[in-house]
Motif scaffolding. Sequence first.
Motif, PDB file in Angstrom:
ATOM      1  N   ARG A   1     -27.310  21.840  17.959  1.00 46.80           N
ATOM      2  CA  ARG A   1     -26.503  21.097  18.929  1.00 46.80           C
ATOM      3  C   ARG A   1     -26.133  19.757  18.306  1.00 46.80           C
ATOM      4  NH1 ARG A   1     -23.878  24.048  22.109  1.00 46.80           N
ATOM      5  NH2 ARG A   1     -25.149  25.766  22.746  1.00 46.80           N
ATOM      6  N   SER A   2     -24.897  19.381  18.446  1.00 46.40           N
ATOM      7  CA  SER A   2     -24.404  18.136  17.889  1.00 46.40           C
ATOM      8  C   SER A   2     -24.985  16.951  18.649  1.00 46.40           C
ATOM      9  CB  SER A   2     -22.880  18.088  17.967  1.00 46.40           C
ATOM     10  OG  SER A   2     -22.412  16.812  17.604  1.00 46.40           O
ATOM     11  N   PRO A   3     -25.475  15.942  17.934  1.00 47.85           N
ATOM     12  CA  PRO A   3     -25.963  14.745  18.623  1.00 47.85           C
ATOM     13  C   PRO A   3     -24.817  13.958  19.270  1.00 47.85           C
ATOM     14  CG  PRO A   3     -26.099  14.468  16.238  1.00 47.85           C
ATOM     15  CD  PRO A   3     -25.664  15.881  16.503  1.00 47.85           C
ATOM     16  N   ARG A   4     -23.591  14.140  18.765  1.00 46.18           N
ATOM     17  CA  ARG A   4     -22.428  13.430  19.314  1.00 46.18           C
ATOM     18  C   ARG A   4     -21.887  14.099  20.567  1.00 46.18           C
ATOM     19  NH1 ARG A   4     -19.789  13.633  13.533  1.00 46.18           N
ATOM     20  NH2 ARG A   4     -19.558  15.713  14.354  1.00 46.18           N
TER      21      ARG A   4
ATOM     22  N   PRO B   1     -23.122  17.393  23.060  1.00 45.69           N
ATOM     23  CA  PRO B   1     -24.053  18.503  23.303  1.00 45.69           C
ATOM     24  C   PRO B   1     -23.388  19.860  23.501  1.00 45.69           C
ATOM     25  CG  PRO B   1     -24.251  16.811  25.014  1.00 45.69           C
ATOM     26  CD  PRO B   1     -23.215  16.349  24.051  1.00 45.69           C
ATOM     27  N   ARG B   2     -22.069  19.868  23.748  1.00 39.90           N
ATOM     28  CA  ARG B   2     -21.359  21.142  23.900  1.00 39.90           C
ATOM     29  C   ARG B   2     -21.007  21.754  22.545  1.00 39.90           C
ATOM     30  NH1 ARG B   2     -16.461  18.893  26.965  1.00 39.90           N
ATOM     31  NH2 ARG B   2     -16.936  17.333  25.418  1.00 39.90           N
ATOM     32  N   ALA B   3     -20.997  20.934  21.509  1.00 44.59           N
ATOM     33  CA  ALA B   3     -20.567  21.379  20.177  1.00 44.59           C
ATOM     34  C   ALA B   3     -21.770  21.716  19.299  1.00 44.59           C
ATOM     35  CB  ALA B   3     -19.742  20.283  19.509  1.00 44.59           C
ATOM     36  N   LEU B   4     -21.498  22.536  18.298  1.00 44.95           N
ATOM     37  CA  LEU B   4     -22.531  22.879  17.332  1.00 44.95           C
ATOM     38  C   LEU B   4     -22.306  22.082  16.047  1.00 44.95           C
ATOM     39  CD1 LEU B   4     -22.731  26.750  17.720  1.00 44.95           C
ATOM     40  CD2 LEU B   4     -24.340  25.046  18.548  1.00 44.95           C
ATOM     41  N   SER B   5     -23.385  21.632  15.476  1.00 43.42           N
ATOM     42  CA  SER B   5     -23.364  20.884  14.236  1.00 43.42           C
ATOM     43  C   SER B   5     -23.883  21.816  13.136  1.00 43.42           C
ATOM     44  CB  SER B   5     -24.269  19.658  14.390  1.00 43.42           C
ATOM     45  OG  SER B   5     -24.402  18.979  13.190  1.00 43.42           O
TER      46      SER B   5
ATOM     47  N   ARG C   1     -21.621  17.725   0.988  1.00 38.85           N
ATOM     48  CA  ARG C   1     -21.020  16.383   0.978  1.00 38.85           C
ATOM     49  C   ARG C   1     -21.084  15.710   2.341  1.00 38.85           C
ATOM     50  NH1 ARG C   1     -17.190  19.344  -1.810  1.00 38.85           N
ATOM     51  NH2 ARG C   1     -15.748  19.264  -0.054  1.00 38.85           N
ATOM     52  N   LYS C   2     -20.914  16.502   3.420  1.00 40.43           N
ATOM     53  CA  LYS C   2     -20.848  15.929   4.765  1.00 40.43           C
ATOM     54  C   LYS C   2     -21.570  16.847   5.749  1.00 40.43           C
ATOM     55  CE  LYS C   2     -17.772  14.194   8.312  1.00 40.43           C
ATOM     56  NZ  LYS C   2     -16.423  14.216   8.855  1.00 40.43           N
ATOM     57  N   SER C   3     -22.852  16.671   5.867  1.00 39.30           N
ATOM     58  CA  SER C   3     -23.656  17.485   6.772  1.00 39.30           C
ATOM     59  C   SER C   3     -23.318  17.155   8.225  1.00 39.30           C
ATOM     60  CB  SER C   3     -25.140  17.210   6.515  1.00 39.30           C
ATOM     61  OG  SER C   3     -25.927  18.057   7.307  1.00 39.30           O
ATOM     62  N   GLY C   4     -23.444  18.148   9.089  1.00 38.90           N
ATOM     63  CA  GLY C   4     -23.254  17.928  10.511  1.00 38.90           C
ATOM     64  C   GLY C   4     -21.846  18.154  11.015  1.00 38.90           C
ATOM     65  N   MET C   5     -20.983  18.707  10.178  1.00 33.61           N
ATOM     66  CA  MET C   5     -19.621  19.000  10.626  1.00 33.61           C
ATOM     67  C   MET C   5     -19.655  20.081  11.693  1.00 33.61           C
ATOM     68  SD  MET C   5     -17.631  19.099   6.960  1.00 33.61           S
ATOM     69  CE  MET C   5     -15.980  19.111   7.643  1.00 33.61           C
ATOM     70  N   ASN C   6     -18.640  20.094  12.555  1.00 35.88           N
ATOM     71  CA  ASN C   6     -18.555  21.185  13.520  1.00 35.88           C
ATOM     72  C   ASN C   6     -17.558  22.223  13.004  1.00 35.88           C
ATOM     73  OD1 ASN C   6     -15.874  20.561  14.405  1.00 35.88           O
ATOM     74  ND2 ASN C   6     -16.691  19.021  15.809  1.00 35.88           N
TER      75      ASN C   6
END
Length: 93
Positions: A74-77, A79-83, A37-42
């Motif tokens: 790596r999260s595009p929002r 860079p320290r977080a994982l998506s 439903r919501k790809s890219g969550m951390n």
Amino acid sequence: MTGLTKIGLALRSQARAAATERGLSTTQGEILAMLLRKSGMNLSEVAHALAVTRPTASDAVDALVRKGLVDKNRSPRDPRALSLVLTARGQRE
């Protein structure tokens, strides 16, 4: 209220049975459905949405990564977080 509680229990029971048939825990199955439903969550978002601790969510995500159902990017929002995103196999599952 009692009726809604019974419906909720029945749905959770069905979800648990479906996940078990596929070799997944209930938490893993819920994560797959959520990422569909919501790809890219951390990881924090997943833990919060499931009302579980970060370590519990992390263990479930790591198992899904080992099974080839989820990728960590790596999260595009931030860079320290994982998506977290579903693989093609994860989307089919």
